[in-house]
Scaffold this active site. Sequence first.
Site, PDB file in Angstrom:
ATOM      1  N   TYR A 176      -8.384   3.388   5.355  1.00  0.00           N
ATOM      2  CA  TYR A 176      -7.050   2.838   5.084  1.00  0.00           C
ATOM      3  C   TYR A 176      -6.831   1.563   5.890  1.00  0.00           C
ATOM      4  O   TYR A 176      -6.354   0.549   5.366  1.00  0.00           O
ATOM      5  CB  TYR A 176      -5.992   3.884   5.426  1.00  0.00           C
ATOM      6  CG  TYR A 176      -4.611   3.598   4.875  1.00  0.00           C
ATOM      7  CD1 TYR A 176      -4.149   4.236   3.733  1.00  0.00           C
ATOM      8  CD2 TYR A 176      -3.755   2.712   5.505  1.00  0.00           C
ATOM      9  CE1 TYR A 176      -2.877   3.994   3.230  1.00  0.00           C
ATOM     10  CE2 TYR A 176      -2.492   2.452   5.014  1.00  0.00           C
ATOM     11  CZ  TYR A 176      -2.058   3.098   3.881  1.00  0.00           C
ATOM     12  OH  TYR A 176      -0.797   2.844   3.389  1.00  0.00           O
ATOM     13  N   MET A 232       0.824  -1.211   0.000  1.00  0.00           N
ATOM     14  CA  MET A 232       0.000   0.000   0.000  1.00  0.00           C
ATOM     15  C   MET A 232       0.854   1.256   0.000  1.00  0.00           C
ATOM     16  O   MET A 232       0.518   2.256  -0.651  1.00  0.00           O
ATOM     17  CB  MET A 232      -0.914  -0.004   1.230  1.00  0.00           C
ATOM     18  CG  MET A 232      -2.057  -0.992   1.144  1.00  0.00           C
ATOM     19  SD  MET A 232      -3.544  -0.305   0.383  1.00  0.00           S
ATOM     20  CE  MET A 232      -4.218   0.613   1.762  1.00  0.00           C
ATOM     21  N   GLU A 233       1.960   1.228   0.734  1.00  0.00           N
ATOM     22  CA  GLU A 233       2.766   2.433   0.882  1.00  0.00           C
ATOM     23  C   GLU A 233       3.559   2.776  -0.376  1.00  0.00           C
ATOM     24  O   GLU A 233       3.583   3.928  -0.800  1.00  0.00           O
ATOM     25  CB  GLU A 233       3.718   2.293   2.077  1.00  0.00           C
ATOM     26  CG  GLU A 233       3.026   2.304   3.421  1.00  0.00           C
ATOM     27  CD  GLU A 233       2.325   3.617   3.716  1.00  0.00           C
ATOM     28  OE1 GLU A 233       2.687   4.659   3.124  1.00  0.00           O
ATOM     29  OE2 GLU A 233       1.400   3.606   4.539  1.00  0.00           O
ATOM     30  N   THR A 234       4.250   1.794  -0.944  1.00  0.00           N
ATOM     31  CA  THR A 234       5.171   2.112  -2.043  1.00  0.00           C
ATOM     32  C   THR A 234       5.137   1.095  -3.172  1.00  0.00           C
ATOM     33  O   THR A 234       6.071   1.056  -3.978  1.00  0.00           O
ATOM     34  CB  THR A 234       6.619   2.202  -1.523  1.00  0.00           C
ATOM     35  OG1 THR A 234       7.018   0.915  -1.013  1.00  0.00           O
ATOM     36  CG2 THR A 234       6.774   3.263  -0.442  1.00  0.00           C
ATOM     37  N   TRP A 278      -0.926   3.360  12.451  1.00  0.00           N
ATOM     38  CA  TRP A 278      -0.121   3.492  11.234  1.00  0.00           C
ATOM     39  C   TRP A 278      -0.697   4.586  10.345  1.00  0.00           C
ATOM     40  O   TRP A 278       0.028   5.420   9.814  1.00  0.00           O
ATOM     41  CB  TRP A 278      -0.103   2.162  10.495  1.00  0.00           C
ATOM     42  CG  TRP A 278       0.731   2.207   9.247  1.00  0.00           C
ATOM     43  CD1 TRP A 278       0.340   2.608   7.997  1.00  0.00           C
ATOM     44  CD2 TRP A 278       2.123   1.925   9.148  1.00  0.00           C
ATOM     45  NE1 TRP A 278       1.398   2.572   7.123  1.00  0.00           N
ATOM     46  CE2 TRP A 278       2.512   2.150   7.811  1.00  0.00           C
ATOM     47  CE3 TRP A 278       3.084   1.484  10.058  1.00  0.00           C
ATOM     48  CZ2 TRP A 278       3.817   1.959   7.359  1.00  0.00           C
ATOM     49  CZ3 TRP A 278       4.385   1.284   9.618  1.00  0.00           C
ATOM     50  CH2 TRP A 278       4.736   1.526   8.278  1.00  0.00           C
TER      51      TRP A 278
END
Length: 270
Positions: A257, A128-130, A251
Amino acid sequence: MRGLAIAALAGAGMTLAATAASAAQCGNGPEGFGAWLAQFKQEAAAAGIRPAVINAALGDVAYDRRVIGLDRNQKHFRVSFEKFIANRVSPGRIAKGRQMMQRHASTLRRIEQQYGVPGEIVVAIWGMETDYGVVRGNTPAFRALSTLAYDCRRSSFFTRQLMDALRVVQRGDLSPQQMRGAWAGEIGQAQFMPSAYYNYAVDYDGNGHADLINSSADTLGSIANYLRGHGWSRGAGYHPGQPNFAVMREWNKAEVYARALGYFADKLKN
């Protein structure tokens, strides 16, 4: 990408020195940035940051109008869960995540044994982040953090982040040049803010440095260490109403999210 997660760190890593650094005069335009930076450098030195680190990290930083523009125009996660997962949890990302689960299986088993965090949660956050380390951003972190620390809107919070970014360099984890990422100072494959990096990054590949830019093992171990540090309960559920759902909102504060992470994790383990 973390956006709202920045607020989760606002109370973390507070030190007397960092509090004192907020005494430097903030501003709402570039005119006073040079004076503020000179004062902050003095306060960083008083906090124990070596002059060589200060000069390497802050010697050529400049006020970044683009960063201020992005900070003023943040869009919160006000979309439906269905629309959110359609954009963030695509079939391709799920398929790649399953490949990553297999590729890093031994590391993920060790992580779950040590931290109690299942591999599918760790990999879901990474994805999800990168997109598993592919999309990390290229904004110089010290330029972004200095601009936001000087700006009056959230000066105290970003001053702490800037001080901890210097501590990351001083500890030997990364060089200032390596610290590039998203516009608000998030860095690495998991988009850690500097205070999170300083407090939770771990050297999981055993090379002597916690490198969340180049090391997948360090990234995965650090995600789990962050979650455990925020109260992750081994064996407990992570969907709404279950104990670890609140930890996932540490987080990222956006409920959609956290729900999406749980959905993503379920897809990875099935």
